[in-house]
Motif scaffolding. Structure first.
Motif, mmCIF file in Angstrom:
data_model
loop_
_atom_site.group_PDB
_atom_site.id
_atom_site.type_symbol
_atom_site.label_atom_id
_atom_site.label_comp_id
_atom_site.label_asym_id
_atom_site.label_seq_id
_atom_site.Cartn_x
_atom_site.Cartn_y
_atom_site.Cartn_z
ATOM 1 N N LEU A 25 32.821 26.852 42.826
ATOM 2 C CA LEU A 25 34.172 26.833 43.386
ATOM 3 C C LEU A 25 35.220 26.471 42.336
ATOM 4 O O LEU A 25 36.305 27.061 42.298
ATOM 5 N N GLY A 26 34.895 25.515 41.485
ATOM 6 C CA GLY A 26 35.820 25.145 40.415
ATOM 7 C C GLY A 26 36.106 26.316 39.494
ATOM 8 O O GLY A 26 37.252 26.540 39.086
ATOM 9 N N ALA A 27 35.064 27.078 39.156
ATOM 10 C CA ALA A 27 35.249 28.254 38.302
ATOM 11 C C ALA A 27 36.093 29.307 39.008
ATOM 12 O O ALA A 27 37.002 29.894 38.402
ATOM 13 N N LEU A 28 35.816 29.543 40.276
ATOM 14 C CA LEU A 28 36.598 30.533 41.031
ATOM 15 C C LEU A 28 38.065 30.124 41.145
ATOM 16 O O LEU A 28 38.971 30.948 40.956
ATOM 17 N N ILE A 29 38.304 28.865 41.442
ATOM 18 C CA ILE A 29 39.688 28.382 41.561
ATOM 19 C C ILE A 29 40.403 28.476 40.218
ATOM 20 O O ILE A 29 41.557 28.920 40.146
ATOM 21 N N ALA A 30 39.722 28.079 39.146
ATOM 22 C CA ALA A 30 40.340 28.153 37.816
ATOM 23 C C ALA A 30 40.664 29.597 37.443
ATOM 24 O O ALA A 30 41.748 29.885 36.922
ATOM 25 N N LEU A 31 39.741 30.520 37.722
ATOM 26 C CA LEU A 31 39.995 31.926 37.423
ATOM 27 C C LEU A 31 41.116 32.494 38.282
ATOM 28 O O LEU A 31 41.958 33.260 37.799
ATOM 29 N N PHE A 32 41.160 32.099 39.535
ATOM 30 C CA PHE A 32 42.229 32.560 40.426
ATOM 31 C C PHE A 32 43.583 32.078 39.927
ATOM 32 O O PHE A 32 44.542 32.852 39.848
ATOM 33 N N ARG A 33 43.664 30.804 39.569
ATOM 34 C CA ARG A 33 44.919 30.250 39.056
ATOM 35 C C ARG A 33 45.320 30.919 37.740
ATOM 36 O O ARG A 33 46.496 31.146 37.472
ATOM 37 N N PHE A 34 44.328 31.229 36.920
ATOM 38 C CA PHE A 34 44.581 31.921 35.659
ATOM 39 C C PHE A 34 45.185 33.300 35.911
ATOM 40 O O PHE A 34 46.168 33.687 35.281
ATOM 41 N N LEU A 35 44.584 34.038 36.851
ATOM 42 C CA LEU A 35 45.083 35.383 37.155
ATOM 43 C C LEU A 35 46.488 35.341 37.751
ATOM 44 O O LEU A 35 47.339 36.171 37.408
ATOM 45 N N ILE A 36 46.743 34.387 38.625
ATOM 46 C CA ILE A 36 48.089 34.254 39.206
ATOM 47 C C ILE A 36 49.101 33.930 38.107
ATOM 48 O O ILE A 36 50.195 34.501 38.063
#
Length: 121
Positions: A25-36
């Motif tokens: 989940l931490g990786a997914l959230i970090a990647l999502f925030r990165f893409l945004i």
């Protein structure tokens, strides 16, 4: 007594699952925030992504170490199992320290003053 061991084993397995979920989940959230943030054209995105991924991995590793310790207590304490636990804990501790140095730019035992300029007294 076997019932207690079984429940402790469930706790260890649950903690292992929680550790994996934290990392994922931490990786997914970090990647999502990165893409945004990429869409908003912000600077220093790579550094922020690495920091957030590192924090997720650190937290997950800590939970996995706790699960390993609990799982070892439940099983028969043979020399091989204790050695395996020791190696796993050493590897995860090394990874944790390496990640913390990457995130904070200093070793955990260093003060902020020491990390800023290691050559001053």
């Amino acid at each position: 007594m076997d019932e207690v061991k079984q429940y402790i084993e469930y706790v260890a397995r649950g903690l292992e699952a929680i550790g994996v979920v934290i990392i994922a989940l931490g990786a997914l959230i970090a990647l999502f925030r990165f893409l945004i943030a990429q869409l908003k054209f912000k600077n220093h995105l790579y550094t922020r992504l690495r920091r957030e991924l590192g924090k997720a991995i650190l937290l997950g590793l800590e939970v996995l170490v706790a699960a390993d310790i609990i799982a070892t207590v439940v099983t028969e304490p043979t020399l091989g199992k204790v050695f395996t636990l020791g190696v796993i804990v050493l590897i995860r501790t090394f990874l944790s320290i390496s990640l913390q140095v990457e995130i904070e730019g200093k070793f955990p035992w260093q003060s902020k003053k020491d990390a800023a300029d290691p050559y001053t007294d």
